[in-house]
Design an enzyme around this catalytic site. Structure first.
Site, mmCIF file in Angstrom:
data_model
loop_
_atom_site.group_PDB
_atom_site.id
_atom_site.type_symbol
_atom_site.label_atom_id
_atom_site.label_comp_id
_atom_site.label_asym_id
_atom_site.label_seq_id
_atom_site.Cartn_x
_atom_site.Cartn_y
_atom_site.Cartn_z
ATOM 1 N N LYS A 26 -9.592 -2.264 1.635
ATOM 2 C CA LYS A 26 -8.838 -1.175 2.274
ATOM 3 C C LYS A 26 -7.573 -0.925 1.461
ATOM 4 O O LYS A 26 -7.116 -1.778 0.697
ATOM 5 C CB LYS A 26 -8.485 -1.506 3.731
ATOM 6 C CG LYS A 26 -7.547 -2.665 3.926
ATOM 7 C CD LYS A 26 -6.090 -2.367 3.776
ATOM 8 C CE LYS A 26 -5.639 -1.197 4.619
ATOM 9 N NZ LYS A 26 -4.184 -0.963 4.340
ATOM 10 N N THR A 49 -5.266 -6.816 -4.315
ATOM 11 C CA THR A 49 -5.011 -5.535 -3.667
ATOM 12 C C THR A 49 -4.547 -5.718 -2.249
ATOM 13 O O THR A 49 -4.433 -6.817 -1.746
ATOM 14 C CB THR A 49 -6.249 -4.665 -3.638
ATOM 15 O OG1 THR A 49 -5.862 -3.379 -3.174
ATOM 16 C CG2 THR A 49 -7.290 -5.226 -2.697
ATOM 17 N N ASN A 73 2.723 10.646 3.067
ATOM 18 C CA ASN A 73 3.781 9.638 3.106
ATOM 19 C C ASN A 73 5.060 10.120 3.754
ATOM 20 O O ASN A 73 5.905 9.321 4.144
ATOM 21 C CB ASN A 73 4.048 9.107 1.707
ATOM 22 C CG ASN A 73 2.931 8.169 1.313
ATOM 23 O OD1 ASN A 73 2.760 7.147 1.943
ATOM 24 N ND2 ASN A 73 2.151 8.552 0.318
ATOM 25 N N SER A 97 5.152 9.071 11.699
ATOM 26 C CA SER A 97 5.408 9.956 12.838
ATOM 27 C C SER A 97 4.130 10.300 13.572
ATOM 28 O O SER A 97 3.059 9.820 13.276
ATOM 29 C CB SER A 97 6.145 11.205 12.376
ATOM 30 O OG SER A 97 5.621 11.671 11.152
#
EC number: 2.3.1.35
Lengths: 408, 408
Positions: free
Chosen positions: A182, A193, A403, A408
């Protein structure tokens, strides 16, 4: 839209004997989504990992290192999304340990036989009660053919689950490998990663497994970048259950090489899936630097090109503004580079020759390659025989949107 | 929209005796815009410069270094926009020299008394005939009060001309300084910025002038970044005509210090103008790292934060997703950093304390600061007394648009 990344099909993901995967919904950040994964590992398995070199490494990374060092034999992994448990101080460490305690109690193993992993927002405390509360549900639905659901359970800003399998014949036995990964942003792994897990039913001695995981990481997860931001939580773990009967005891010889090739190739596929699904990605670029004095300088130049916002936006626009690549080669920090020996190709198109524009280069040829979804940038330094390859994606409007809106 | 960057007013830009500026329209890339500037410098002036460390330095940068080294006394500068004359090989060098030849012939000086500068697209040959054809026009309109037009003549993706002046009293004499700069992308100067020119009517001995230009560059143009891309053409030049009667012969003492302060402060203003007008910029961020072992590690951490696309997009969104700053501090490459001693402030708001979230930190306080157009990020490392400051801007949708469209 990810770049040439078809959805993985459950029937193509092979169970690995000795490994069971179960998921749950804890509502750690958002309700009604898989955000917890438990991986159960059969007794007698070996497990090895590599982790982020970010000095602000997350609490679970610190606990993973401790538990792997204890040498007790790892029996379970627990992964949550929605919260990275990083920048969380002593309470963060206590929460990671409490998670391991809770899972260990339910599985009747010891705490240091559990590895914890977290991914998500940094600088907020992990809601450990919500996580612990769903562990029984994850244990209850654990089974060997759950790889697709497992890949879904570790997604954050990923648009698609990432999973793949391999089989390889070793000493007349069929060895299976399956893995998941992921990550889509804060991707510039330094050691491993964001999260990558591969399991095999080969039997692999612990030091051999550590050599395998390091080799595979260097040639896969440690060779990708999306935005140059090395995460606090990068982890790549390799599990060997031994259930296939094939045994690898030494880090050399044909059996080792066959398994190393299979692990590395699977890790590369999983790592490239991360780049293909990079935040806002519309293109996959392979940056190959050759003719260097050593691998380190080849990687240094490849990363300078891969991180340049000007290079990345030019690829996004399919604009063969290729002087930007030379500028990045020039500022990469190889102080004695003789630019008059540098050559540059875009796929088969020879763009720069001996440090300047190739007189035979036609802009329409560059334009043709730039329009492709997958492009190889080849830079020849003319000063040695070393080479390195890095995979990256372009920088698009969607990267900024994703990003700017992430929390939010 | 640049960040708090009012248009310079011609009446605020002071002529510097001994320096005349003239512009022309050569149509190098686009028609009907000022794209050539000639600066004439009185006999007896001293001139010093610092230039890009990019290995792919442009042809004019190479010629500048040669001509400054010849010690003949620089009498003229010629600057073009629209083409960087970089990645252009031997023909590029010949074109830069031909430009100097042509201007020298018209001004009855020698070729090595001319400094050439270019900025624009890389990897394309300079249309030297069009440039040379307009030199008489630029010479004809050269005059001392042309600073605003000069600032306009060196713009590329800049949305506004950048110019400012200072006066300082030295040994009872009024010394005047005026300067211009340009640049909005490919900005991470390593030795100097894209293009910056400051002239003063002080008389400054050559080695003293070189010390001045290096000091000022380190504290201004060498401390800004927009996208981390170090240009092939960065040049910052300081001209001292001596016409004020104030003379500085030594790199110490009150007169030297007064002039150094004036030059540095003017260079900082010009450098910050570049960041305020950074491609797509909506915010100016001052990244201050203190408590380091040495200045180098403070700069290393400040640049890691300033270059992080995740940090830059969070500022663009006014989102106090401040764990991204800690992640960048952690991966900056200071291997023995003790993160438990790291503290982080956003203006007056104490966000991270001893490596974790400050228990008293309220998200609404972070939010309040993040909404401002100018923000100071202060990072205390707790391991020494060194400090460094870097100025940068945020990463917005417009940055991507500007750079995806630059050549089209």
């Amino acid at each position: 839209m990810p770049v040439n990344l078809p959805l993985p099909q459950a029937e193509n993901l092979k169970p690995v004997a000795g490994v069971e995967l179960g998921w749950a919904e804890a509502g750690i950040r958002k309700a009604n989504r898989k955000d917890v994964l438990v991986v159960r590992v059969a007794e007698g398995s070996t497990v090895a990992g590599v982790f982020t070199r970010n000095r602000f490494c997350a609490a679970p990374v610190q606990v993973c290192r401790e538990h792997l060092a204890s040498g007790k034999g790892i029996r379970a992994l627990v992964i949550n999304t929605g919260n990275a448990n990083a920048g969380t101080g002593h309470l963060g460490l206590a929460n990671a340990r409490a998670t391991c305690d809770a899972l260990a109690a339910k599985l009747h193993i010891s705490t240091d036989q559990v590895l914890p992993f977290s991914t998500g927002v940094i600088l907020e405390q992990l809601p450990v009660d919500r996580l612990v509360a769903v562990l029984p549900a994850a244990i209850a639905n654990a089974k060997p053919d759950n790889w697709l659901a497992a890949a879904e359970a570790i997604m954050t800003t990923d648009t698609q689950p990432k999973a793949a399998s391999r089989t390889v014949q070793i000493d007349g036995k069929t060895v299976t490998l399956s893995g998941i990964s992921k990550g889509a942003g804060m991707i510039r792994p330094n050691m491993a990663t964001m999260l990558g897990f591969i399991a095999t039913d080969a039997a692999v001695a612990q030091p051999v497994l550590q050599a395998l995981v390091s080799h595979a990481a260097d040639h896969s997860f440690n060779s990708i970048t999306i935005d140059g931001d090395t995460s606090t939580n990068d982890s790549f773990v390799l599990i060997a259950s031994g259930k296939s009967g094939a045994a690898i005891d030494r880090a050399e010889g044909p059996a080792f090489e066959a398994l190393r090739e299979a692990v590395t190739s699977l890790a590369q596929e999983l790592a490239q899936m991360i780049v293909r699904d990079g935040e806002g990605a519309t293109k996959l670029m392979t940056i190959r630097v050759e003719g260097g004095k050593d691998v380190a300088e080849c990687r240094q130049i490849a990363y300078a090109v891969a991180h340049s916002p000007l290079v990345k936006t030019a690829f996004y626009a399919s604009d063969p503004n290729l002087g930007r690549i030379l500028a990045a080669v020039g500022y990469a920090g190889v102080d004695d580079l003789d630019v008059d020996r540098v050559n540059l190709w875009l796929d088969d198109v020879w763009v720069a020759r001996d440090g300047g524009r190739n007189p035979d280069y036609l802009e329409e040829d560059g334009q043709r390659v730039m329009k492709q979804a997958e492009i190889t940038v080849r830079i020849a330094l003319g000063r040695g025989n070393a080479e390195a390859t890095v995979w990256t994606c372009d920088l698009s409007h969607d990267y900024v949107s994703i990003n700017a809106d992430y929390r939010s």
